[in-house]
Design a protein around this motif. Structure first.
Motif, PDB file in Angstrom:
ATOM      1  N   HIS A   1       9.904  -0.383  -0.235  1.00 47.35           N
ATOM      2  CA  HIS A   1       9.980  -0.303   1.242  1.00 47.35           C
ATOM      3  C   HIS A   1       9.237  -1.447   1.925  1.00 47.35           C
ATOM      4  O   HIS A   1       9.288  -1.586   3.140  1.00 47.35           O
ATOM      5  N   CYS A   2       8.536  -2.249   1.134  1.00 45.25           N
ATOM      6  CA  CYS A   2       7.667  -3.278   1.719  1.00 45.25           C
ATOM      7  C   CYS A   2       8.453  -4.573   1.981  1.00 45.25           C
ATOM      8  O   CYS A   2       8.977  -5.187   1.042  1.00 45.25           O
ATOM      9  N   PRO A   3       8.526  -5.005   3.242  1.00 46.53           N
ATOM     10  CA  PRO A   3       9.313  -6.210   3.535  1.00 46.53           C
ATOM     11  C   PRO A   3       8.761  -7.476   2.893  1.00 46.53           C
ATOM     12  O   PRO A   3       9.532  -8.326   2.442  1.00 46.53           O
ATOM     13  N   SER A   4       7.434  -7.630   2.819  1.00 52.58           N
ATOM     14  CA  SER A   4       6.908  -8.873   2.221  1.00 52.58           C
ATOM     15  C   SER A   4       7.202  -8.896   0.725  1.00 52.58           C
ATOM     16  O   SER A   4       7.526  -9.937   0.152  1.00 52.58           O
TER      17      SER A   4
ATOM     18  N   SER B   1       2.828  -6.628  -2.442  1.00 50.24           N
ATOM     19  CA  SER B   1       3.317  -5.254  -2.238  1.00 50.24           C
ATOM     20  C   SER B   1       2.128  -4.390  -1.814  1.00 50.24           C
ATOM     21  O   SER B   1       0.973  -4.770  -2.034  1.00 50.24           O
ATOM     22  N   PRO B   2       2.381  -3.216  -1.242  1.00 46.28           N
ATOM     23  CA  PRO B   2       1.255  -2.356  -0.844  1.00 46.28           C
ATOM     24  C   PRO B   2       0.375  -1.968  -2.036  1.00 46.28           C
ATOM     25  O   PRO B   2      -0.852  -2.023  -1.953  1.00 46.28           O
TER      26      PRO B   2
ATOM     27  N   ARG C   1      -1.675  -4.935  -3.054  1.00 48.55           N
ATOM     28  CA  ARG C   1      -2.727  -5.236  -2.063  1.00 48.55           C
ATOM     29  C   ARG C   1      -3.868  -4.218  -2.151  1.00 48.55           C
ATOM     30  O   ARG C   1      -5.031  -4.568  -2.012  1.00 48.55           O
TER      31      ARG C   1
ATOM     32  N   CYS D   1       0.914  -9.561   4.752  1.00 45.21           N
ATOM     33  CA  CYS D   1       1.241  -8.183   5.137  1.00 45.21           C
ATOM     34  C   CYS D   1       1.558  -8.152   6.626  1.00 45.21           C
ATOM     35  O   CYS D   1       0.806  -8.686   7.440  1.00 45.21           O
TER      36      CYS D   1
ATOM     37  N   ARG E   1       3.441  -0.826   8.202  1.00 39.13           N
ATOM     38  CA  ARG E   1       3.079   0.527   7.778  1.00 39.13           C
ATOM     39  C   ARG E   1       4.252   1.351   7.242  1.00 39.13           C
ATOM     40  O   ARG E   1       4.225   2.583   7.251  1.00 39.13           O
ATOM     41  N   ALA E   2       5.287   0.628   6.778  1.00 36.08           N
ATOM     42  CA  ALA E   2       6.401   1.327   6.132  1.00 36.08           C
ATOM     43  C   ALA E   2       5.893   2.019   4.871  1.00 36.08           C
ATOM     44  O   ALA E   2       6.353   3.102   4.495  1.00 36.08           O
ATOM     45  N   CYS E   3       4.890   1.391   4.213  1.00 37.06           N
ATOM     46  CA  CYS E   3       4.326   1.958   2.984  1.00 37.06           C
ATOM     47  C   CYS E   3       3.625   3.291   3.292  1.00 37.06           C
ATOM     48  O   CYS E   3       3.762   4.265   2.553  1.00 37.06           O
TER      49      CYS E   3
HETATM   50  S1  SF4 Z   1       2.184  -2.631   5.932  1.00 36.91           S
HETATM   51 FE1  SF4 Z   1       2.756  -1.975   3.875  1.00 36.91          FE
HETATM   52  S2  SF4 Z   1       4.996  -2.104   3.827  1.00 36.91           S
HETATM   53 FE2  SF4 Z   1       4.307  -3.325   5.588  1.00 36.91          FE
HETATM   54  S3  SF4 Z   1       4.125  -5.415   4.796  1.00 36.91           S
HETATM   55 FE3  SF4 Z   1       2.091  -4.467   4.622  1.00 36.91          FE
HETATM   56  S4  SF4 Z   1       2.034  -3.638   2.544  1.00 36.91           S
HETATM   57 FE4  SF4 Z   1       4.191  -4.066   3.021  1.00 36.91          FE
END
Ligand code: SF4
Ligand code: SF4
Length: 454
Positions: free
Chosen positions: A38-41, A51-52, A55, A80, A84-86
């Motif tokens: 789900h993480c765009p980066s 990735s979340p 990180r 990042c 907050r999709a994660c």
């Molecule tokens: S908030 Fe979470 S989903 Fe969004 S870019 Fe950062 S690590 Fe990825």
């Protein structure tokens, strides 16, 4: 991810306390990886460190002193988007937003070890803009006529054609300047009275960027609320929500802005504080203290204390305008002109993942007769605007924007409705560049237009 790696006596050292908080929160992560796709980066770089889960492991390691806090660590955090999709999909409810803000505070802390510290990477110019403009919104109001002149005089056309700004951040910013179509007074009234019998009183949060770049939406919100019978208070002492400051780790500045906003709305008897930008709404909804929130009872018997004493009361709810209007009264006396067109709905990350209020934008737009309201494909992915991310990480941001433009092209609609000014400016710039004539508009502005505002 062992919080026990840190000494237990940390109460007197703020940096140690911060490190302990990061370790504690990170220890909630069981590394299941459900958040990763789900993480765009991560989807752009395909690196675990972006990735979340990656990180969180890095933040935990640095907080415990197992990994050095160097430029590489800072880079993975900078990538990042704080979308907050994660957090929204995490089965263990890891508070990723809190974690990343804490880690950024740790990086920029002047108390941190100087040698390897990648902190203090924000330019003096940006700090000046944040302090002297963003945090002083009345100065932003004064920019509006200047911007209008810049556009009307043909200067903007010339600047864009000449390529004078090259590939600088200023060029990226300039590309997002929206067309200021309507002249308006550069000041705001303190109260906007209801049309007819008042149904209730609400507050309107103006924000900072929106005051110059999207005053149309703020005017539309005032119009619709007044037409439905709501008195709208616009306290002049309100300021920027502080999200930009907080997300780059400047907690002191963010806390100062929070105090000023809480104070600005204190003393008003409001059923809600309404925001038209979901980024501001998300920040306001997470204000930790409403300690200045008090009401002068002036003799009314409103609680155990009466007779002129000051009584504490709970703060009003912070609501996105679509959520408030979807549930508001007064629609039965209102007529909306039909709009026989397709409206694609973009869901900003802050509306979707923090406020969890995306559904209300659809509900509101469905009030327009004959409108075909459809979700934009890929709404679970950030558009790449993310505050100042489009300036700080232009490559990743451009890739994410390209995905939105592709989805919009395929969607074949006349309108894109979005509830956050940052996303609106970013996507509109992408559409202009692609030569697509889709109008990017806030749901409440479309509603106001169909109600006959202009
Ligand atoms: S908030 Fe979470 S989903 Fe969004 S870019 Fe950062 S690590 Fe990825
Ligand atoms: S979904 Fe939650 S618990 Fe699983 S890896 Fe992501 S943050 Fe950790």
């Amino acid at each position: 991810m062992k919080p026990d790696d840190l000494p237990s006596d940390f109460s007197s050292d703020p940096l140690l306390r911060l490190r302990r908080e990061i370790s504690d929160e990170a220890s909630q992560c069981v590394a299941c990886g459900l958040c990763v796709p789900h993480c765009p980066s991560y989807r752009v770089t395909l690196s675990e460190a972006d990735s979340p889960r990656g990180r969180i492991a890095l933040m935990s390691g640095v907080a415990a002193g197992r990994i050095p806090m160097n430029a590489r660590f800072a880079l993975h955090l900078d990538r990042c988007l704080t979308c907050r999709a994660c957090e929204a999909v995490c089965p263990n409810h890891v508070r990723f937003g809190q974690l990343i803000d804490d880690a950024r505070e740790m990086i920029s802390s002047p108390l941190e070890v100087r040698g390897n510290n990648p902190g203090v990477r924000v330019s003096r110019f940006r700090k000046w803009v944040e302090r002297e403009l963003i945090a002083q919104p009345s100065r932003i109001d004064a920019l509006r006529p200047l911007l209008r002149f810049y556009q009307r005089s043909g200067l903007q056309k010339w600047v864009r054609k000449s390529g004078l700004l090259g590939k600088t951040n200023l060029a990226l910013l300039e590309a997002q300047v929206p067309f200021i179509d309507q002249p308006r007074s550069s000041s705001w009234s303190v109260v906007y009275p209801a049309v007819g019998e008042p149904r209730g009183e609400v507050g309107l949060f103006l924000g900072c960027v929106a005051r110059v770049a999207d005053a149309t939406t703020l005017d539309a919100a005032l119009f619709v609320l007044n037409q439905l019978g709501y008195v709208v208070h616009v306290p002049p002492a309100q300021t920027c929500c502080g999200a930009l400051h907080q997300h780059r780790g400047d907690m002191d500045a963010a806390a100062q802005l929070e105090r000023q906003n809480v104070q600005a709305f204190a003393g008003l008897d409001l059923s809600a504080i309404i925001t038209t930008a979901s980024g501001c709404g998300a920040q306001l909804s997470e204000y930790s203290s409403f300690s200045g929130w008090q009401r002068e009872t002036r003799g009314e018997a409103t609680g155990p204390k009466a007779g002129g004493e000051t009584t504490r009361r709970s703060p009003p709810k912070v609501l996105d305008i679509s959520e408030f209007l979807a549930e508001a009264e007064g629609w039965e006396d209102t007529r909306l002109q039909p709009l026989p067109h397709k409206i694609l709905v973009h869901e900003p990350c802050t509306l979707r993942n923090v406020l969890r209020a995306s559904a209300y934008a659809y509900k509101l737009l469905e009030r327009i007769p004959q409108a075909q309201v459809v979700s934009l494909a890929g709404n679970d992915q950030c558009c790449g605007a993310a505050g100042t991310y489009f300036l700080d990480q232009p490559e990743i941001s451009a890739t994410l924007l390209e995905d939105k433009v592709t989805a919009l092209k395929a969607g074949q609609a006349c309108y894109l409705a979005t509830s956050n000014v940052g996303c609106a400016l970013h996507i509109a710039a992408g559409l202009r560049q692609a030569g697509l004539g889709i109008e990017v508009i806030h749901p409440v502005t479309l509603i106001a237009r169909q109600m006959g505002m202009y």
